[in-house]
Enzyme design. Structure first.
Site, PDB file in Angstrom:
ATOM      1  CD  GLU A  79      -3.306  -0.814   1.884  1.00 58.46           C
ATOM      2  OE1 GLU A  79      -3.321   0.152   2.659  1.00 58.46           O
ATOM      3  OE2 GLU A  79      -4.275  -1.584   1.731  1.00 58.46           O
ATOM      4  CD  GLU A 134      -4.126  -5.898   3.439  1.00 55.94           C
ATOM      5  OE1 GLU A 134      -5.011  -5.142   3.891  1.00 55.94           O
ATOM      6  OE2 GLU A 134      -2.907  -5.692   3.589  1.00 55.94           O
TER       7      GLU A 134
HETATM    8  C1  NOJ Z   1      -4.766  -2.362   4.677  1.00 57.43           C
HETATM    9  C2  NOJ Z   1      -3.483  -2.560   5.406  1.00 57.43           C
HETATM   10  O1  NOJ Z   1      -2.553  -3.182   4.569  1.00 57.43           O
HETATM   11  C3  NOJ Z   1      -3.617  -3.316   6.709  1.00 57.43           C
HETATM   12  O2  NOJ Z   1      -2.449  -3.140   7.424  1.00 57.43           O
HETATM   13  C4  NOJ Z   1      -4.846  -2.831   7.462  1.00 57.43           C
HETATM   14  O3  NOJ Z   1      -4.943  -3.386   8.727  1.00 57.43           O
HETATM   15  C5  NOJ Z   1      -6.062  -3.160   6.629  1.00 57.43           C
HETATM   16  N1  NOJ Z   1      -5.991  -2.450   5.377  1.00 57.43           N
HETATM   17  C6  NOJ Z   1      -7.396  -2.777   7.284  1.00 57.43           C
HETATM   18  O4  NOJ Z   1      -7.464  -1.417   7.440  1.00 57.43           O
END
Ligand code: NOJ
Length: 487
Positions: free
Chosen positions: A203, A392
């Site tokens: 990200e 994710e």
């Molecule tokens: C994206 C992130 O990569 C992760 O670290 C985070 O906990 C989740 N989204 C949920 O917000």
């Protein structure tokens, strides 16, 4: 039915004792569901996994020679973390990893995405490695493989060594990018005899802007847009260095790619004009990172929009940035932009999001299941990739523990069911999504929200460290067992 009907009353209405009702629920959860009624499922060999990251779960921040990361410092600034907690202890996964791997196995997952804490392996970011830090990941990888679970490793999930922030200004300097390449080479050399899939940075779209633009994430800076754009460019360069390092130092067959929170664009209404507009939007809204790493150039519209704030770059850098990848990892949670066609500008118009748009327990987590259909479909077309992984997807919930000790997170199940149905729609049309990592295996340290927002399939009591499967764990086990969304 009124909220006032208690579980006991409900059991009575159902003609069951409370104990029998609990038993009935348990039996229902344990059995795999009937085969999917829609006649289809996910392709054979589809990779089902869960995900976590180092700072969010490991704890043990001062053990075995780990150096400090920018998050260790940031969480200590008063007011930065909503509930005042830190990742010092988190899930104690550093010590409880075997127990946690058993939980992954229990779900039937054959893959697990975790991240390596850079300052555990190089306490100062560069220089002398810390063998005890690397050892932890050796143990973790071995234990996963012993349990039939494929390790998928992320090189950077935001825990930058503080020393690099202090000495070079962190991602403000291309020095950090080069050092990241060296760290990637070291990890590849030592772990890719067993780890076959590596994500570079997690990200960029978030840690750059939140960390250096609006100060919500570590290191908590609020720099002008020109600098933020330059830092984003540096993150793309770091990705490129890492790809090259993994190629040069990785074991045979090691694959590498990004894990990006793609700015998710979808057509507001499914017409050919709007779909075309969504395609343009997806490219342009991701021009600062994904598009440049996949194509080797910034788009004209991006450079025009950035104007004097555009990043400075060389052709040699663009070449490194666009080193070919083996797959595209996409973190997809919420629709960012519903778009319609426009005869103005680049050809699309993002629509405002109404206040009443439904969302999960986190305000930003809008429920737009078709996003996970459109985004991979359009991404595969724009960037001509034949391997996409959902690195994710998942949801937060209030996850109340009921008097019977269980967590009936039907809200998370609703979210997952709808997203997975749309993902299945994509794969059944031939969109090349090869796997899915559910965020998250267990509740963990959710950055600015601390321990307040729970994303896990397993509930964690952070006082006792007891993990309890939520109903969604049974739901996901069922999905995996049937290789189908179960619509
Ligand atoms: C994206 C992130 O990569 C992760 O670290 C985070 O906990 C989740 N989204 C949920 O917000």
């Amino acid at each position: 039915m009124s909220d006032k009907v208690s579980r006991r009353q409900l059991a009575k209405i159902a003609g069951l004792s409370a104990a029998a009702m609990a038993g009935a629920l348990e039996a229902a959860e344990a059995k795999p569901a009937a085969p999917p009624r829609n006649g289809g499922g996910f392709p054979a060999g589809f990779v089902w996994g869960t995900a976590t990251s180092s700072y969010q779960v490991e704890g043990a921040v001062n053990e075995d020679g780990r150096g400090a990361s920018i998050w260790d410092k940031f969480v200590r600034i008063p007011g930065k973390i909503e509930d005042g907690t830190t990742g010092d202890r988190a899930n104690e996964h550093y010590h409880r990893y075997k127990e946690d791997i058993a939980l992954i196995k229990e779900l039937g997952c054959r893959a697990y995405r975790f991240s390596v804490a850079w300052p555990r392996v190089f306490p100062d970011g560069d220089g002398k490695p810390n063998p005890k830090g690397l050892d932890f990941y050796n143990r973790l990888v071995d234990e996963l493989l012993k349990n039939g679970i494929e390790p998928w490793l992320t090189l950077y999930h935001w825990d930058l060594p503080q020393s690099l922030e202090d000495r070079f200004g962190g991602w403000r300097s291309t020095e950090t990018c080069k050092i990241f390449g060296d760290y990637a080479a070291y990890v590849a050399e030592h772990l890719t005899d067993r780890v076959k899939n590596v994500f570079t940075l997690n990200e960029s779209g978030r840690f750059v802007y939140f960390g250096y633009g609006i100060g919500i994430d570590a290191p908590g800076l609020t720099l002008p847009q020109a600098e933020v754009n330059q830092i984003r460019h540096n993150s793309a360069l770091a990705h490129g260095f890492a790809v090259q390092a993994v190629r040069a130092h990785g074991g045979r067959g090691t694959r590498v790619g990004p894990a990006e929170n793609i700015d998710a664009c979808a057509p507001a209404i499914d017409t050919p004009e709007n779909v075309r507009a969504a395609e343009i939007a997806l490219r342009e809204m991701n021009a600062g990172y994904l598009n440049v790493i996949m194509t080797g150039g910034y788009t004209d519209a991006f450079l025009k929009y950035a104007g004097p704030n555009a990043p400075k770059f060389t052709d040699a850098e663009l070449k490194i940035i666009s080193s070919p990848v083996d797959f595209l990892g996409l973190n997809i949670y919420a629709p960012q932009n519903y778009v319609v066609a426009s005869d103005q500008g680049a050809g699309f118009m993002p629509l405002p999001i109404p206040k009443s748009f439904p969302h999960m327990n986190s305000d930003w987590l809008r429920v737009g299941p078709e996003t996970i259909y459109w985004v991979p479909k359009l991404a595969a077309k724009i960037w001509k990739t034949d391997a996409i992984y959902i690195s994710e997807n998942g949801a937060s919930g209030d996850d109340m523990v009921r008097p019977d000790g269980r967590i009936y997170d039907t809200d998370r199940i609703m979210y997952l069911r709808n997203y997975l149905a749309q993902l299945q729609r994509a794969t059944s049309e031939g969109v090349p999504v090869r796997g899915y990592f559910l965020w998250s295996l267990m509740d963990n340290f959710e950055w600015v929200y601390g321990l307040n927002k729970r994303f896990g399939l397993y509930h964690v009591n952070f006082d006792t460290q007891v993990r309890t499967p939520k109903l969604s764990a049974s739901f996901y086990r069922n999905v995996i067992a049937n290789n189908a969304a179960g619509v």
